[in-house]
Design an enzyme around this catalytic site. Structure first.
Site, mmCIF file in Angstrom:
data_model
loop_
_atom_site.group_PDB
_atom_site.id
_atom_site.type_symbol
_atom_site.label_atom_id
_atom_site.label_comp_id
_atom_site.label_asym_id
_atom_site.label_seq_id
_atom_site.Cartn_x
_atom_site.Cartn_y
_atom_site.Cartn_z
ATOM 1 N N THR A 1 37.806 31.527 59.416
ATOM 2 C CA THR A 1 38.695 31.873 60.543
ATOM 3 C C THR A 1 40.049 32.431 60.071
ATOM 4 O OG1 THR A 1 39.541 29.608 60.559
ATOM 5 C CG2 THR A 1 37.684 30.099 62.033
ATOM 6 N N SER B 1 39.864 24.144 62.611
ATOM 7 C CA SER B 1 39.255 25.342 63.218
ATOM 8 C C SER B 1 37.766 25.175 63.491
ATOM 9 C CB SER B 1 39.471 26.555 62.297
ATOM 10 O OG SER B 1 40.799 26.609 61.875
ATOM 11 N N ARG C 1 40.548 31.876 38.223
ATOM 12 C CA ARG C 1 40.646 33.219 37.629
ATOM 13 C C ARG C 1 40.795 33.227 36.111
ATOM 14 N NH1 ARG C 1 44.940 35.376 42.036
ATOM 15 N NH2 ARG C 1 43.504 35.767 43.757
ATOM 16 N N CYS D 1 45.459 40.404 44.770
ATOM 17 C CA CYS D 1 45.423 41.715 45.436
ATOM 18 C C CYS D 1 46.211 42.782 44.676
ATOM 19 C CB CYS D 1 45.938 41.597 46.864
ATOM 20 S SG CYS D 1 47.288 40.456 47.074
ATOM 21 N N SER E 1 51.521 40.441 54.998
ATOM 22 C CA SER E 1 50.167 39.911 55.292
ATOM 23 C C SER E 1 49.590 39.201 54.069
ATOM 24 C CB SER E 1 49.224 41.031 55.721
ATOM 25 O OG SER E 1 49.257 42.073 54.747
ATOM 26 N N ARG F 1 58.637 40.845 47.863
ATOM 27 C CA ARG F 1 58.136 40.900 49.229
ATOM 28 C C ARG F 1 59.006 41.873 50.032
ATOM 29 N NH1 ARG F 1 53.391 39.218 50.159
ATOM 30 N NH2 ARG F 1 53.747 37.100 49.455
ATOM 31 N N HIS G 1 50.008 46.838 49.945
ATOM 32 C CA HIS G 1 50.895 46.589 48.794
ATOM 33 C C HIS G 1 51.111 47.907 48.050
ATOM 34 C CE1 HIS G 1 50.681 42.400 49.529
ATOM 35 N NE2 HIS G 1 49.897 41.999 48.545
HETATM 36 C C1 2RA Z 1 50.672 37.766 48.203
HETATM 37 N N1 2RA Z 1 49.301 38.420 46.325
HETATM 38 O O1 2RA Z 1 50.806 38.960 48.427
HETATM 39 C C2 2RA Z 1 49.756 37.284 47.100
HETATM 40 C C3 2RA Z 1 48.606 36.486 47.658
HETATM 41 N N2 2RA Z 1 47.838 37.222 48.586
HETATM 42 O O2 2RA Z 1 51.261 36.870 48.846
#
Ligand code: 2RA
Length: 329
Positions: A11, A40, A100, A129, A159, A229, A236
């Site tokens: 979910t 959920s 990993r 990612c 995201s 961020r 990204h």
């Molecule tokens: C982020 N790469 O962008 C990390 C986890 N998805 O927050």
């Protein structure tokens, strides 16, 4: 050949994208089992016009006849349940960072190191990612010119932090409470993704550094990273500075990249053409642009790489791994 698929974290944002990508790619599924936290459990999910009830993930969830389980439910769930699934003969593709760097676990980007799937022992890890999109262009360049050093600077969408990251951005404009970030993200940039470590780097930066070397199978490559961020919802972006051992022609760089599966070159500055997050949303390819020589070193280039962090950065890469597994099943 069909497979019975289990989805752990069904979910969540990535879990729901697993289902979307499995359907889009017409993955040959026999039975589908959806698992989530207690919170959920019981929710209904549509897949190929059929309704499925999400079950609470339990120790006996994998006694069902599941061939491949896709996990995206956080590191703690993966640490506990991936071994249980493996003991039940299930092949796990895990999106969390839990496994990993484990020596027994291949870390796979299908366009880069599919051969590593051959030595899996029941658990396969999907890379972070921002690492996935970065290594797609690097493999051919490493093979041709031998990479000496990489400097990553990332511009990562909210995201990546799930729905709460998105709501922080949407609410942040009015100074809403920040659930995911230590500061307001709207109209801001935060140089802090995941926890800080004793070496003054964040876990996200160390993921990019260590995962790149594992996927390219070369511990001699020198890598550093700054992960940031930014107030973008999906997609990204990574600025990459790459130094090679050997000399190169820029035309050869383009020629090599043009032949990489899953990579699209968007590089026409005369017409303001370069990759941007708004362009790559909901796409599965990795987009590369701003390719240019770095005149400050002997054999260096700069380039700009953008991809949808929920699709190629997570769900699509995982489903592509499952497709490769199917060929071996
Ligand atoms: C982020 N790469 O962008 C990390 C986890 N998805 O927050």
């Amino acid at each position: 050949k069909k497979a019975n698929i289990g989805i752990v974290g069904a979910t969540g944002m990535v879990g729901r994208t697993f289902l979307k990508v499995l359907e889009e790619r017409n993955f040959p599924i026999d039975n589908l089992y959806l698992f989530s936290s207690k919170k959920s459990a019981g929710s209904k999910v549509m897949f190929k016009n059929k309704e499925y009830i999400v079950e609470e993930l339990k120790e006996d969830s994998f006694t069902k006849d599941i061939d491949i389980a896709l996990f995206s439910a956080g590191g703690e769930i993966s640490k506990k349940f991936a071994p249980i699934a493996k003991e039940n003969g299930v092949i796990v593709v895990d999106n969390s960072s839990a496994w990993r760097m484990n020596q027994e676990v291949p870390l796979v980007v299908p366009e880069v190191n599919p051969e590593d799937l051959k030595w899996h022992d029941g658990i396969i890890s999907n890379p972070n990612c921002s690492t996935i999109q970065s290594v797609v262009p690097l493999k051919v360049l490493h093979d041709a010119f031998k990479i000496k050093r990489i400097i990553y600077s990332t511009y990562q969408a909210v995201s990546g932090s799930g729905v709460e990251g998105i709501s922080d951005l949407e609410n942040g404009i009015n100074g809403g409470e920040n659930k995911k970030y230590p500061h307001q993200i709207a109209f801001n940039c935060i140089p802090h993704i995941d926890d800080f470590m004793d070496n003054l780097y964040t876990k996200e930066e160390m993921k990019m550094i260590e995962e790149t070397k594992k996927i390219l199978n070369d511990q001699n490559i020198r890598v550093t990273a700054t992960t940031v961020r930014v107030p973008v919802k999906y997609g990204h972006s990574v600025s990459m500075n790459i130094e090679f051992e050997r000399d190169f022609e820029l035309s050869k760089i383009y020629e090599l990249l043009e032949n990489v599966d899953g990579l699209v070159i968007m590089d026409d500055i005369q017409n303001n053409i370069y990759p941007m997050p708004t362009y790559v949303q909901d796409k599965d390819e990795v987009y590369v642009g701003r390719i240019r020589r770095d005149f400050s070193v002997e054999n260096g280039i700069n380039m700009w790489v953008v991809a949808d962090n929920i699709r190629k950065g997570a769900a699509t890469n995982t489903v592509q791994i499952a497709e490769l597994i199917l060929n071996y099943l």
